[in-house]
Enzyme design. Sequence first.
Site, PDB file in Angstrom:
ATOM      1  N   SER A 138      22.610 -58.700  20.455  1.00 49.62           N
ATOM      2  CA  SER A 138      21.886 -59.415  21.495  1.00 49.62           C
ATOM      3  C   SER A 138      22.551 -60.787  21.644  1.00 49.62           C
ATOM      4  O   SER A 138      23.764 -60.874  21.809  1.00 49.62           O
ATOM      5  CB  SER A 138      20.403 -59.533  21.136  1.00 49.62           C
ATOM      6  OG  SER A 138      19.694 -60.229  22.137  1.00 49.62           O
ATOM      7  N   TYR A 152      20.354 -62.885  32.363  1.00 50.36           N
ATOM      8  CA  TYR A 152      20.950 -62.681  31.038  1.00 50.36           C
ATOM      9  C   TYR A 152      19.869 -62.732  29.965  1.00 50.36           C
ATOM     10  O   TYR A 152      19.814 -61.880  29.068  1.00 50.36           O
ATOM     11  CB  TYR A 152      22.013 -63.751  30.785  1.00 50.36           C
ATOM     12  CG  TYR A 152      22.808 -63.553  29.516  1.00 50.36           C
ATOM     13  CD1 TYR A 152      23.634 -62.439  29.356  1.00 50.36           C
ATOM     14  CD2 TYR A 152      22.762 -64.486  28.486  1.00 50.36           C
ATOM     15  CE1 TYR A 152      24.378 -62.259  28.198  1.00 50.36           C
ATOM     16  CE2 TYR A 152      23.497 -64.319  27.336  1.00 50.36           C
ATOM     17  CZ  TYR A 152      24.308 -63.205  27.194  1.00 50.36           C
ATOM     18  OH  TYR A 152      25.039 -63.033  26.046  1.00 50.36           O
ATOM     19  N   LYS A 156      18.782 -59.666  27.397  1.00 52.58           N
ATOM     20  CA  LYS A 156      18.941 -59.840  25.952  1.00 52.58           C
ATOM     21  C   LYS A 156      17.582 -59.863  25.232  1.00 52.58           C
ATOM     22  O   LYS A 156      17.485 -59.409  24.086  1.00 52.58           O
ATOM     23  CB  LYS A 156      19.735 -61.113  25.659  1.00 52.58           C
ATOM     24  CG  LYS A 156      21.208 -61.021  26.069  1.00 52.58           C
ATOM     25  CD  LYS A 156      21.920 -59.901  25.333  1.00 52.58           C
ATOM     26  CE  LYS A 156      23.417 -59.920  25.577  1.00 52.58           C
ATOM     27  NZ  LYS A 156      24.120 -58.870  24.790  1.00 52.58           N
TER      28      LYS A 156
END
Length: 240
Positions: A138, A152, A156
Amino acid sequence: MNLTDRTAIVTGTSSGLGRAIATALTQKGTRVYGLARRQSKLEQLQQKLGELFIPVPMDVTDQPAVASWIEETFSGQPLPDILINNAGLAEIAEVDQLTPEQWHRMIDTNLNAIFYLTRSVVPLMKQNQEICHILNISSIAGLLGNPELSGYNASKFAVRGFSEALFKELRYEGIKVSCLFPGSIATDFFDLSGMGTAHPNMMMPEDVASTVLHLLETPDNLLINEVTMRPLNPKPPEDA
């Protein structure tokens, strides 16, 4: 896990952290199937690492291609022991400037690809008589939100949730699941994403790869399911 003569699948091996992980694993005697889009980079890495590194030109967001490759490659022995979902990308933009194409590109690469590979590999790991290990890379952005990183961050953060559910689901099958949350690593990821430029105060990919090896080499009944990693001083040398 004793890494000698084990079989690993590692995504994003054409550069950066994936390349460092593949290098560290082959040095331990692990057979590594390295997945990435850039065939020339994979072939260059094979020339460096030798026959233990098997280049696999692959778009990991192509679910039928991923499933077909897994089925063809592992129809017999040896079964995969290790899956490292490392491939990822970032698109930097304010939410009203982030295009749907950019959003889907991040979700497809950072999240969907992990699901595609995992769902195909897990049945094979369940057949494996040895303890197996899945590691999902991650990011510190999977723990902390930041402006202009909404897509993003979302992808993640989702990797963390997927990994936590997965470790609870698979632990009694003899399959470990770990999720890593690295901070800034000195790779071309920053230049490609527009986040800035890599500098010497960032973590080195080889050091992060050594932590990956440590997790893999833990005793069979020891699971470290989450690891957060940061540079001690993240500022560029001129600003430190």
